[in-house]
Design an enzyme around this catalytic site. Structure first.
Site, short mmCIF file in Angstrom:
data_model
loop_
_atom_site.label_atom_id
_atom_site.label_comp_id
_atom_site.label_asym_id
_atom_site.label_seq_id
_atom_site.Cartn_x
_atom_site.Cartn_y
_atom_site.Cartn_z
N GLU A 197 37.18 23.13 32.03
CA GLU A 197 38.64 23.92 31.83
C GLU A 197 39.64 24.49 32.67
OE1 GLU A 197 35.53 25.87 32.23
OE2 GLU A 197 35.80 26.70 29.86
N PHE A 222 29.67 41.02 27.65
CA PHE A 222 29.23 39.47 28.11
C PHE A 222 29.47 38.54 28.15
CE2 PHE A 222 27.82 34.95 26.05
CZ PHE A 222 26.97 34.82 28.10
N GLN A 223 29.77 37.67 28.88
CA GLN A 223 31.18 36.36 29.45
C GLN A 223 32.30 38.11 29.35
OE1 GLN A 223 31.32 33.23 26.55
NE2 GLN A 223 29.81 32.09 28.31
N LYS A 243 38.01 38.80 20.23
CA LYS A 243 37.87 38.07 19.03
C LYS A 243 38.13 38.92 18.50
CE LYS A 243 33.37 35.52 18.33
NZ LYS A 243 32.52 35.66 18.64
N MET A 268 42.49 14.65 55.94
CA MET A 268 43.62 14.78 56.06
C MET A 268 42.59 16.10 57.37
SD MET A 268 46.68 15.63 56.69
CE MET A 268 47.53 15.26 55.22
#
Lengths: 590, 176
Positions: A64, A126-127, A176, A492
């Site tokens: 993502e 969940f999630q 959802k 760097m």
């Protein structure tokens, strides 16, 4: 939103699922492409992508974070809003870095996330992650949609907020069950946000005061930031600069907002900026600040920055005025309005020609510093990264090129040695300094500008943070070139360790042959090239540009090469350190 | 400009979920300390007012006002000047009060317009709505009797009825 898409959306008053309403709303906002990965809580939306006819291309990414940076690259190259999609929980949290990056670099981004069903919110389902809570300090605004009927309104407002005023990221979190609820779709073009206005007052108080300061100045300089690019005001800036006849310095984010090749340009100020830009600012008596925010990487020690200068500050965001440095005169508003107003006011002064004459000595001083102190590097046995940058710059001269970078030494070498003459052709992570920005941002930029030549200068450290998106590049045949400046180190950081930490190279050695980038790129099915000498550089650059397919080039560069000049952290910006030079320098014409 | 001072901000917001987090989060993110914060409904059901007391420099308060104004759910930010406003706070305080001290405490409460709202065998519970400075004075006077528990609401403020609307309610925002 274009009239036709809006009319279509308005005419569409049918019953549909919330998930379909998301797609219809995106269409109404003229979205043609978006990036994401499906997952449980966003499944209904992905089902709708397949179930109904629509005009949006969805690009399946591998992480993502890649979706977010691709949307950013697209947004910054095209000026449109970038859209990324993720599921709840880990999908949403993987968007946090691109959202923070978009916030600090003022990039218009709309992130759509699935959320667990409303009856499970707050139960540690969940999630489940409280993503609106997590991103609160790094978004311009966010929505947790509570009713399915509110979906079109939330998306419309999200696009409005992301793209107007000072652009920024907006997150829309949609549970959802709401995606699965049937609603009467109605797209309303009115914005009902009493606390937000993108309309700016038309009165231009401050213009005459600014013109006065300019008239009385002997050493003015235009200090230009990324706001000029977001404000689509490059042409106005050029007209203003030419009317004023003053030097122009462009920050890292503003590279291309004013042509690097313009005689008035003194290029980049700050930590790794040009000596002449920093000296110009330091000795100036008037900073005409345009869409810039006195970032610490520009100013160095703040109270030693431009110590003798008065400040004029043009910005679209009133909160930037006098935040870090007091502004004697400020103009808040759209630069496309305020810059021409200042130009008119300056030209209208009858003693303007005398002013230009009087400031001529200053301009000649600045130009002599510029002539005598160019960015330079020393060629040697080992391949120098600056040579690689120059090779691409020469090879793509006159072509429409978009330059993208990761974060670190390679980013600074690219900023120093590329000559870019137009806005939206230099995409780099400035504010957040996000390693891993390069690969996905280049893919998104290329998808937004299919005909352009996109080159991502990346470091081997940065590249390994998001290189899985080579799969995306291969699947969608996105021909951006990923030029990996492979020195085998977190370069760097190594430079700071060498200069400021007694050469103790703590945890910065990446061993440049692990992985073998050519084998890795071949595994992804993209063109894989390598160069270790200047002659090989010239050959692979030509081959990569001609190939027009996804390409990775492993440039094995000298790991001891450093970025100079440099303002040490906390020093005044004119106190630049440099290495000792002998007479064998390659001088880069500026 | 660099001397800290107290400032009271009256922040009119849309009554939307998360608005209090957005406002309070902004203070912590930008490094400003909140002395007190009170939030409640207004004459309109869809709006709330958050009254915030901060201790910071003039420059900081100007910054925080501008940053607050950028929040989408914030409609208006107003710095309330003490001489143009009425400021009040509610104090509930439980004091040890055996028979020998009970009357003394009740008399003191009267002076401060505090009411006895509950009494136990050896303690009194007082309620007082007053200017926060007066509440502090009351607490100080009650301290020798041993304060068992005290809680304050945080101040709320409103510009005086005598102050013309334009003056008192002029929003500090720069944009229209």
């Amino acid at each position: 939103m274009s009239d036709t898409n809006l009319q279509k959306a308005r005419a569409r008053k049918e019953r549909m699922l919330g998930s379909e309403a998301i797609i219809r709303s995106l269409e109404a906002e003229d979205v043609t492409i978006c990036w994401g990965i499906p997952g449980g809580a966003i499944l209904p939306l992905y089902d709708a992508f397949m179930a109904i006819d629509h005009t949006i291309e969805h690009v399946l990414v591998r992480h993502e974070q890649g979706a977010g940076h691709m949307a950013q690259g697209y947004a910054r190259a095209t000026g449109k809003v970038g859209v990324c999609i993720a599921t709840s929980g880990p999908g949403a949290t993987n968007l946090v870095t691109p959202i923070a990056d978009a916030f600090l670099d003022s990039t218009p981004l709309v992130a759509i996330t699935g959320q667990v069903p409303t009856h499970l919110i707050g139960t540690d389902a969940f999630q489940e992650a409280d993503i609106t809570g997590i991103v609160m300090p790094i978004v311009k605004h966010s929505f947790l949609v509570q009713k399915a009927e509110d979906i079109p309104k939330a998306i419309h407002e999200a696009f409005h907020i992301a793209s107007t005023g000072r652009p920024g990221p907006v997150l829309v979190d949609i549970p959802k069950d709401l995606q699965l609820t049937e609603i009467d779709f109605e797209y309303v073009d009115t914005i009902d946000l009493v606390g937000y206005s993108a309309e700016f007052p038309r009165e231009l108080e401050g213009v005459e005061a600014a013109a006065d300061l300019i008239a009385h100045s002997r050493k003015p300089v235009l200090y230009v930031g990324g706001g000029v690019i977001n404000g689509e005001a490059s042409d106005d800036l050029i007209l203003l600069a030419e009317a004023l006849q003053v030097p122009v310095t462009t920050t890292l984010l503003a590279k291309g907002a004013f042509p690097d090749s313009h005689p008035l340009s003194v290029q980049m100020p700050g930590m790794h900026g040009s000596k002449y830009a920093n000296w110009t600012i330091h000795r100036s008596d008037l900073l005409i600040t345009v869409g810039a925010r006195f970032d610490d990487r520009v100013t160095g020690k703040l109270d030693a920055f431009a110590p003798g200068a008065k400040i004029i500050h043009f910005d679209i965001d009133p909160a930037e005025v006098s935040k870090n440095r007091f502004a004697d005169v400020s103009l808040v508003g759209e630069l496309r309005t305020t810059l021409p107003a200042l130009r008119d006011a300056v030209i209208a002064r009858k003693d303007n020609a005398a002013r230009v004459e009087a400031q001529g000595e200053w301009l000649r001083d600045v130009q002599s510093w510029k002539r005598d102190n160019p960015f330079r590097y020393k060629r040697g046995e080992k391949l120098k990264p600056q040579y690689v940058v120059e090779a691409f710059d020469k090879a793509l001269k006159g072509k429409d090129a978009i330059w993208v970078t990761g974060v670190g030494q390679h980013q600074m070498w690219a900023a120093q040695f590329l000559s870019i003459d137009g806005p939206r052709r230099w995409l780099t992570s400035g504010g957040l300094g996000t390693m891993g920005f390069g690969v996905p941002a280049a893919i998104g930029a290329q998808q937004g500008c299919p005909d352009a030549y996109v080159v991502n200068f990346d470091g081997d450290g940065c590249f390994q943070m998001t290189m899985q998106e080579l799969a995306t590049a291969r699947c969608y045949d996105v021909p951006a070139i990923h030029a990996v400046m492979n020195n085998g180190w977190l370069g760097m950081v190594r430079q700071w360790q060498e200069l400021f930490h007694g050469e103790r190279y703590s945890e910065t050695n990446l061993f440049g042959t692990i992985p073998d980038f050519v084998q890795l790129a071949e595994a992804y099915g993209v063109l894989a090239l390598r160069a270790e000498t200047e002659a090989e550089v010239d050959a692979v650059v030509a081959e990569a540009i001609a190939a027009r397919r996804p390409t990775v080039i492993d440039f094995r560069i000298d790991h001891e090469e450093k970025v100079y000049p440099m303002v040490p952290a906390g020093a005044a910006s004119h106190e630049m350190i440099d290495q000792a030079w002998d007479n064998e320098w390659v001088e880069e014409g500026v | 400009m660099a001397t800290p001072g107290h400032h009271t901000l009256s922040v009119l917001v849309e009554n939307k979920p998360g608005v209090l987090s957005r406002v309070s989060g902004l203070f912590s993110r930008r490094g400003f300390n909140i002395d007190s914060l009170a939030v409640g409904p207004t004459e309109r059901a869809d709006r709330s007012v958050i009254t915030i007391r901060v201790d910071c420099t003039r420059h900081s308060v100007e910054q925080v006002v501008k940053q607050l104004d950028k929040l989408i759910d914030v409609i208006r930010v107003l710095e309330v000047h003490p001489d143009m406003a009425i400021e009040r706070e509610l104090l509930l305080i439980k004091v040890q009060a055996d028979a020998t001290h009970r009357l003394e405490i009740m008399r003191m409460a009267e002076v401060f317009n505090a009411r006895v709202v509950d009494a136990g065998a050896d303690s009194l519970l007082l309620e007082c709505v007053e200017h926060p400075d007066r509440l502090a004075a009351l607490e100080e006077l009650l301290a020798p009797y041993t304060i068992v528990e005290a809680v304050r609401t945080g101040r709320v403020a409103m510009t005086r009825a005598s102050v013309a609307n334009d003056e008192g309610r002029a929003p500090l925002r720069i944009l229209g």
